[in-house]
Design an enzyme around this catalytic site. Sequence first.
Site, mmCIF file in Angstrom:
data_model
loop_
_atom_site.group_PDB
_atom_site.id
_atom_site.type_symbol
_atom_site.label_atom_id
_atom_site.label_comp_id
_atom_site.label_asym_id
_atom_site.label_seq_id
_atom_site.Cartn_x
_atom_site.Cartn_y
_atom_site.Cartn_z
ATOM 1 N N LYS A 89 4.527 -11.903 3.165
ATOM 2 C CA LYS A 89 4.531 -10.713 2.299
ATOM 3 C C LYS A 89 3.793 -9.520 2.903
ATOM 4 O O LYS A 89 4.151 -8.368 2.672
ATOM 5 C CB LYS A 89 3.913 -11.057 0.935
ATOM 6 C CG LYS A 89 4.733 -12.016 0.082
ATOM 7 C CD LYS A 89 5.993 -11.369 -0.430
ATOM 8 C CE LYS A 89 6.767 -12.251 -1.391
ATOM 9 N NZ LYS A 89 8.049 -11.646 -1.787
ATOM 10 N N GLU A 111 4.359 -5.829 -8.441
ATOM 11 C CA GLU A 111 4.620 -6.991 -9.286
ATOM 12 C C GLU A 111 4.418 -8.227 -8.435
ATOM 13 O O GLU A 111 4.553 -8.164 -7.216
ATOM 14 C CB GLU A 111 6.047 -6.947 -9.835
ATOM 15 C CG GLU A 111 7.130 -7.569 -8.945
ATOM 16 C CD GLU A 111 7.285 -6.952 -7.548
ATOM 17 O OE1 GLU A 111 7.600 -7.728 -6.615
ATOM 18 O OE2 GLU A 111 7.108 -5.733 -7.381
ATOM 19 N N SER A 377 7.740 -19.806 5.153
ATOM 20 C CA SER A 377 7.365 -18.462 4.692
ATOM 21 C C SER A 377 5.941 -18.355 4.165
ATOM 22 O O SER A 377 5.386 -17.261 4.103
ATOM 23 C CB SER A 377 8.347 -17.992 3.620
ATOM 24 O OG SER A 377 8.413 -18.931 2.562
#
Length: 393
Positions: A89, A111, A377
């Site tokens: 991220k 969010e 991930s």
Amino acid sequence: MSYHVNEKGYYGEFGGAYIPEMLYPNVEELRQQYLKITAEPEFQKEFNQLLKDYVGRPTPLYFAKRLSEKYNTKIYFKREDLCHTGAHKVNNTIGQILLAKRLGKNRIIAETGAGQHGVATATVCALMGIQCVVYMGEVDIKRQAPNVARMKMLGAEVRPAKSGSKTLKDATNEAIRDWINNPVDTHYIIGSAIGPHPYPDMVARFQSVISAEIKSQLLEKEGRENPDHVIACVGGGSNAAGAFYHFLNTPEVNIIAVEAAGKGVHSGESAATTVLGKEGIIHGCKTLLMQSPDGQITEPHSISAGLDYPGIGPMHAHLCRSGRGEFFSITDDEAMQWGLQISKTEGIIPAIESSHAFAVLDHKNFKPEEIVIINLSGRGDKDLNTYISYFNL
């Protein structure tokens, strides 16, 4: 056919910008500026420097020896779990905070579902000394408590979303409301490859460092740039967009996307959007969306907070509809078992989101000479409570 976004913001029939008039100036400013700003040498220099010195890129491309022997094929993990903050991220939040600064914004909203994007946003806001508000569903606040604590330590305000299923969809609704109310000073850092154009493309571009590194690392390890298969989990789909990006228009690379089947695709508790979804509008874009016959969005379910979303990014909707991508739906139970198996086989505890991607190995046969890359991930620290209760550890 190109699988990248076109000048109108569409991937095939999916994408676009379906937004209230109040948001038009913000989104239009972004659309007009993002390619120009991100192409500036000064931006590129700062972005790449931070990815290297702050995030710790390039992340390793790791040959999973024991797993490869067991499945009789060559399996590599792209180790996004080793990024600062514990997941991919941060690649995107660094790009977007640099963009926001150049647009003169001094307040950031975001969010988050699993909390990884919230942590990554809070991290870059702390780095740059910018105010940060993160919206998170009440349910997710409970199941991802360590990440909530991290965000608060980093100086972010975490605001609970108390409507609907109290998960990612509802947190996104709250963030959009905030943006409508604060259009001038606020930039909304969306964490998934979802939202009105230019967000899906912008997020994919910032995450495309993943596939760029895969190509150069594979060339070094195997003497060729392109794998046979690239596998990634898909909720909104930012890690998958990054892992697929530089292979989208390379037909010899098979693209495999893995979504959450929850308690079973047809159990009524699932997030298998490509199987259950129909065309619809969510959070500013046209995409595949789980909905009732009269068009109401149905509540998704996944044991992983990051895949618990009723839609899918427009890039992935297009990959699915066009047949360019191969899609698998993996249940909670399969993902949990794979999380345990990767831990015991390779000494890596994966995020439950990533565990879904590994489960493809039980559903598809790969040839011995093929190279299979699985995008790992995120790391499983944030999911330890879920693992503990599931396996009675």
